[in-house]
Design an enzyme around this catalytic site. Sequence first.
Site, mmCIF file in Angstrom:
data_model
loop_
_atom_site.group_PDB
_atom_site.id
_atom_site.type_symbol
_atom_site.label_atom_id
_atom_site.label_comp_id
_atom_site.label_asym_id
_atom_site.label_seq_id
_atom_site.Cartn_x
_atom_site.Cartn_y
_atom_site.Cartn_z
ATOM 1 N N GLY A 18 -3.600 -0.695 5.372
ATOM 2 C CA GLY A 18 -3.480 0.536 4.617
ATOM 3 C C GLY A 18 -3.460 0.250 3.130
ATOM 4 C CD GLN A 67 -0.736 -0.841 -1.852
ATOM 5 O OE1 GLN A 67 -1.143 -0.048 -1.014
ATOM 6 N NE2 GLN A 67 -0.443 -2.088 -1.565
ATOM 7 C CB CYS A 127 3.102 -4.948 0.882
ATOM 8 S SG CYS A 127 2.525 -3.709 -0.284
ATOM 9 C CG LEU A 128 -3.279 -5.348 0.770
ATOM 10 C CD1 LEU A 128 -4.324 -4.260 0.582
ATOM 11 C CD2 LEU A 128 -3.937 -6.679 1.076
ATOM 12 C CG HIS A 163 3.902 -0.150 4.231
ATOM 13 N ND1 HIS A 163 4.480 -1.397 4.314
ATOM 14 C CD2 HIS A 163 3.083 -0.199 3.133
ATOM 15 C CE1 HIS A 163 4.031 -2.162 3.317
ATOM 16 N NE2 HIS A 163 3.189 -1.454 2.586
ATOM 17 C CD GLU A 164 -0.284 1.711 3.161
ATOM 18 O OE1 GLU A 164 -0.401 1.856 1.929
ATOM 19 O OE2 GLU A 164 -0.200 0.595 3.708
ATOM 20 C CG HIS A 185 2.717 1.815 -1.311
ATOM 21 N ND1 HIS A 185 3.165 0.866 -2.209
ATOM 22 C CD2 HIS A 185 2.291 1.124 -0.230
ATOM 23 C CE1 HIS A 185 3.011 -0.346 -1.667
ATOM 24 N NE2 HIS A 185 2.493 -0.222 -0.466
HETATM 25 ZN ZN LIG Z 1 2.093 -1.785 0.832
#
Ligand SMILES: [Zn+2]
Length: 174
Positions: free
Chosen positions: A43, A48, A89-90, A131-132, A135
Site C-alpha cells: 500500500g 509518502q 512501511c516503505l 495502516h494506510e 498515514h
Molecule cells: Zn506505511
Amino acid sequence: MELKVYPDPILAQKCADVEIGDTSVLPILEEMSKKLYEWEGAGLAAPQVGVLKKLVVIDVREDPATLYKMINPKIVWKSEELVDSKEGCLSLPGLRDTVVRHERVRVEYYDTNFEKQIVDGEGFLACCFQHELDHLNGKLYIDHLSRLKRGRFLSKFKKLQKEKSEKETTEDEE
Ligand SMILES: [Zn+2]
C-alpha cells in the site's frame, strides 16, 4: 514522485479531503499505483510521496489481484476482535514490528469515477487499510507501539539509516 522516509515531517501531517469531482487527483493516483509496484509495497498513501491529500493505493497481491485506488477513504466499522499484525512501511525501510489491529474493517471511499464504494477487509487486507489510512492522519505504525518499543525501534532505525548513508558515501568515493 519521490518516497518520503522517516523522519520527514510531511509524514506527521494530516491530509485534506479531496473535493468530489476534482480530476486533478487522478494522475496522482495513477503515478502512485506505478510506484506501489516499483517499490514492491502492499500500500502507498499520498503523504509518502509528499502529497497531503486523502489518497491511497493498495494491492495486497491476492488472487484475483485487486488494485484499490481510494479517494477520501474512511473506516466506517471495525471488529472488536483484534489481531497481531507484523508490519513494515516503505517510509521506515529495513525494519518490521508487530502492532495490534482490528481483524476486520469496513472502508468507505470514492473510486476514480467519484462513485462511493464500500469494501470489507479482513486479515492482512484489513491491517493494510488501517495502516494506510493512518498515514492520512499523520500516523505511522510505530505510533501504535509502546513508548519503550517505539524508542527501541527508532534507535535501531537511526543506526540502520546511518550505516546506509555511510555505505553510500564510501561507494561515491570509489
Ligand atoms: Zn506505511
